[in-house]
Each structure stands twice: as structure tokens, then as C-alpha cells.
Motif scaffolding. Sequence first.
Motif, PDB file in Angstrom:
ATOM      1  N   HIS A  52       0.966  -1.439   0.242  1.00 53.40           N
ATOM      2  CA  HIS A  52       0.198   0.200   0.090  1.00 53.40           C
ATOM      3  C   HIS A  52       0.858   0.722   0.206  1.00 53.40           C
ATOM      4  CE1 HIS A  52      -3.582  -2.517   1.022  1.00 53.40           C
ATOM      5  NE2 HIS A  52      -3.262  -2.803   1.567  1.00 53.40           N
ATOM      6  N   ASN A  53       0.147   2.569  -0.473  1.00 54.38           N
ATOM      7  CA  ASN A  53       0.298   3.967  -0.183  1.00 54.38           C
ATOM      8  C   ASN A  53      -0.347   4.733  -0.347  1.00 54.38           C
ATOM      9  OD1 ASN A  53       0.160   3.806  -3.319  1.00 54.38           O
ATOM     10  ND2 ASN A  53       1.454   4.240  -3.840  1.00 54.38           N
ATOM     11  N   ILE A  54       0.408   6.042  -0.519  1.00 54.97           N
ATOM     12  CA  ILE A  54      -0.772   7.311  -0.569  1.00 54.97           C
ATOM     13  C   ILE A  54      -0.070   8.435  -1.279  1.00 54.97           C
ATOM     14  CG2 ILE A  54       0.353   8.123   1.597  1.00 54.97           C
ATOM     15  CD1 ILE A  54      -2.720   8.362   2.574  1.00 54.97           C
ATOM     16  N   ASP A  55      -1.668   8.623  -1.805  1.00 56.79           N
ATOM     17  CA  ASP A  55      -1.271  10.039  -3.073  1.00 56.79           C
ATOM     18  C   ASP A  55      -2.122  10.860  -2.642  1.00 56.79           C
ATOM     19  OD1 ASP A  55      -1.164  11.930  -4.645  1.00 56.79           O
ATOM     20  OD2 ASP A  55      -2.209  10.462  -6.411  1.00 56.79           O
ATOM     21  N   PHE A  56      -1.446  12.116  -2.072  1.00 59.75           N
ATOM     22  CA  PHE A  56      -2.261  13.121  -1.266  1.00 59.75           C
ATOM     23  C   PHE A  56      -2.813  13.871  -2.309  1.00 59.75           C
ATOM     24  CE2 PHE A  56      -1.403  11.507   2.552  1.00 59.75           C
ATOM     25  CZ  PHE A  56      -1.703  11.538   3.338  1.00 59.75           C
ATOM     26  N   HIS A  57      -3.913  14.179  -3.048  1.00 62.46           N
ATOM     27  CA  HIS A  57      -3.871  14.975  -4.321  1.00 62.46           C
ATOM     28  C   HIS A  57      -3.074  16.793  -4.274  1.00 62.46           C
ATOM     29  CE1 HIS A  57      -6.910  12.761  -7.199  1.00 62.46           C
ATOM     30  NE2 HIS A  57      -5.639  12.515  -6.090  1.00 62.46           N
TER      31      HIS A  57
ATOM     32  N   ILE B  82      -8.680  15.131  -1.924  1.00 62.06           N
ATOM     33  CA  ILE B  82      -9.181  13.645  -2.440  1.00 62.06           C
ATOM     34  C   ILE B  82      -7.034  12.994  -1.587  1.00 62.06           C
ATOM     35  CG2 ILE B  82     -10.862  13.014  -3.288  1.00 62.06           C
ATOM     36  CD1 ILE B  82      -9.240  11.124  -5.404  1.00 62.06           C
ATOM     37  N   TYR B  83      -7.685  12.007  -0.882  1.00 60.63           N
ATOM     38  CA  TYR B  83      -6.123  11.083  -0.698  1.00 60.63           C
ATOM     39  C   TYR B  83      -6.460   9.632  -1.554  1.00 60.63           C
ATOM     40  CZ  TYR B  83      -6.931  10.078   3.741  1.00 60.63           C
ATOM     41  OH  TYR B  83      -8.148   9.214   4.743  1.00 60.63           O
TER      42      TYR B  83
ATOM     43  N   GLY C 147     -14.857  22.673  -7.446  1.00 60.39           N
ATOM     44  CA  GLY C 147     -13.053  21.645  -7.297  1.00 60.39           C
ATOM     45  C   GLY C 147     -12.909  21.812  -6.252  1.00 60.39           C
ATOM     46  N   GLY C 148     -13.593  22.415  -5.307  1.00 56.88           N
ATOM     47  CA  GLY C 148     -12.516  22.364  -4.138  1.00 56.88           C
ATOM     48  C   GLY C 148     -11.562  23.535  -3.423  1.00 56.88           C
ATOM     49  N   SER C 149     -11.674  24.462  -4.220  1.00 58.35           N
ATOM     50  CA  SER C 149     -10.489  25.336  -4.874  1.00 58.35           C
ATOM     51  C   SER C 149     -10.930  26.278  -3.398  1.00 58.35           C
ATOM     52  CB  SER C 149     -10.259  25.765  -5.724  1.00 58.35           C
ATOM     53  OG  SER C 149      -9.342  27.055  -5.696  1.00 58.35           O
TER      54      SER C 149
ATOM     55  N   GLY D 251     -12.030  11.690  -8.451  1.00 59.13           N
ATOM     56  CA  GLY D 251     -10.742  12.035  -8.337  1.00 59.13           C
ATOM     57  C   GLY D 251     -11.260  13.695  -7.931  1.00 59.13           C
ATOM     58  N   SER D 252     -11.667  13.692  -6.890  1.00 58.09           N
ATOM     59  CA  SER D 252     -11.772  15.540  -6.197  1.00 58.09           C
ATOM     60  C   SER D 252     -13.050  15.508  -5.066  1.00 58.09           C
ATOM     61  CB  SER D 252     -11.998  16.522  -7.463  1.00 58.09           C
ATOM     62  OG  SER D 252     -13.504  16.666  -7.842  1.00 58.09           O
TER      63      SER D 252
END
Length: 359
Positions: free
Chosen positions: A83-88, A121-122, A256-258, A275-276
Amino acid sequence: MERVTQELVAPPLLPEHTQIAVGPPKVVKIRMIVEEKEMEVAPGVTAHVMAFNGSIPGPIVVVHQYDYVELTLVNPITNTMVHNIDFHAATGALGGGALTKVAPGQEVVLRFQAIKKGVFIYHCVPGGVMIPLHVALGLSGAIMVLPRDGLRDDQGNPVTYDKAYYIGEQGFYFPQDVDGNYIKYSSVIDSMPEVLQQMRKLTPSHTVFNGSVGSLTGANALTAKVGESVLFIHSQGNEDSRPHLIGGHGDFVWEGGSFNDAPVTDRETWFIPGGSAVATLYKFKQPGVNVYLNHNLIQAIQLGAAAHVFVEGEWNNDLMEQVKPPSAIEWSGYCKYLHFLQGDRYEQVYTRCSSFLTD
């Protein structure tokens, strides 16, 4: 720099935080454990899933712009996958995914600076076909990076929230046998071939809020009071979503969460690309049961993407009032109207009308 530990909590709650930053940027330490587990995703339906800190979605992280996030990611020896993690919200190295791969029995520490403000998201991103598999089985969450001076409305004025809730929408792809029963597996590994095959159809078996059907309805409903401003943070790892609050609106929606852009106002339904994440602020004006759902009503009603908000307070008749309660219809005039209809249509409606009057 000052180092603080943030105690993560299970959604829909947020960890303790201030809406305006206190002092200079900090190093915010968090800890996440990847769990491969079995859980109930709908009444009578249990499945093997994967979760950050045991919850789907994973816990939301809350920091301020320019803070540093220092994550310890743990992959217990009892797990079977890498496993790992990608923080947008992060910059470089696949959002941290390239620096956080851990095999069962390992842990890793990643630190990144949150330079972009907003909600992001992550998710797990182990590579190849494992990426959609891990996300589709639950490994995603969100991080909120607040402006250091707090949120602003469309005119640039400060706005605050009295409560905040995190809703993570999840599409599951669980295979069924020829009789329509969901197939029971012994582990994530055991289910993988048929789950991957089901995923290729792009048709979720369940679309749920916070891990399971009914997780935010009935006794599990969110709560608020008339006059309270509630911030809803909503994320989707794979599919698009169209959140809507029945009987309410998005007073301010950060598309867009901005948080760097002015929010749009007075939306009936807002959009989340897969993905957001998005943030929506609404001040409740009427008491009662409010329904917050994905306005793809098939996903909401038939697949499970719905939540309740129980709101306390006094009813405002000026905003809405039942002028006349339900009463019997005068049907004789309606039946006379049938004489103007022709052919089969006349026979169908006349028969139903006559039956109603007789009953």
C-alpha cells in the motif's frame, strides 16, 4: 517549527481544528494504518474491503495553507498487499505515492507542505490495475487545507461554520452469482479476480456514503439546528457525483474544492468530478428531516448514496406553509370530461374512474 499531533477521527466528524490559523505554519503529525478487513456494506451484504484507519472513507485531515503534513503510514503484518498514499494536495513524487510504498509489516514517514488551499482527496496508488482496485475497495479520503485567515464568501467577507461534516462517496463493485446473491470470499486476494472483472463493466453494485448503505440515515443521521451554518466536505475517488440538499441549497459552493477562488452561490445541485472533493456551506432555515443525496437518484435511492440531516428549531410559515390539507377530489366533473376522450383511452380511464366511484 512547532510540531503538533492531530488525532484523526472517523468520518463524518472532523478532527479538532481552528478555522483561522494560530501563529506561523506548523508541522502537523498524523498516523494512518491500512486495514484489509471484512465489513457490512448493505443489510445482509458483507465484503472484504480496504480502509485507512478502519473507516471508508479514510479520516479527513485538516491543516492550514503552508503547514507541513507529516504522515506515518503503517501496513500491518496481517495485511496481504503493498500500500501507499497519493495526496492530491501534495506536490511531486505522485503526490507522495512514490515515497510511501510499504509492504506488510512496514511503516514509512512522509512530510509535505500544503501549498494549495482547498479540499482534496487522497488515495492508495500502488501501481497498475491495483490502483483502481484499491480505490474501488475503499482506500480514499480527504484533506482540507484552510486559508490561514479563514474562509471568504463571494464578496471577500469572512465566513465561518458552526459544524462541519465529511461525506465520502464510494462506489463498490461486488460480483453476484447466477441467482443474484453476492458472492462470499475468504479475503481481498480471493475476491480480486472477479471484482476486477466486475469493475470493467463500470456499473457499481453499491454507491454509498461513508462506507455502507444507511451509514448516515435514521439513527446515524447528521444533526444541526435552525440558524447553524454547516460545512459539508464531499469527496469521490472514482465516479462523478451530483450532491443536492432537498429543501435547501448550497449558499456557498467552492467548485473543484478550491478556496483560492470565490465560491459560487445559491446552487441547487453541485458537481464533483471523480477524483476530487468539494466544500459547501449552508445555513439551515427550517427544522425537520433534510435529505442530502447524490442527485443521480438511481444511485441515491437504489444503490445507497443518501444521508439525513435532522434539524432542530422552530418552523417558519413565511418560508413554507400548507395552505390546504389533503381532501377528497370532486370526481363527477372528471367523469363528465371522459366523454370527450375517444377509443381505448376512454375505455381505460372510464373503467378506472367508475371503479374509484364505486369503491
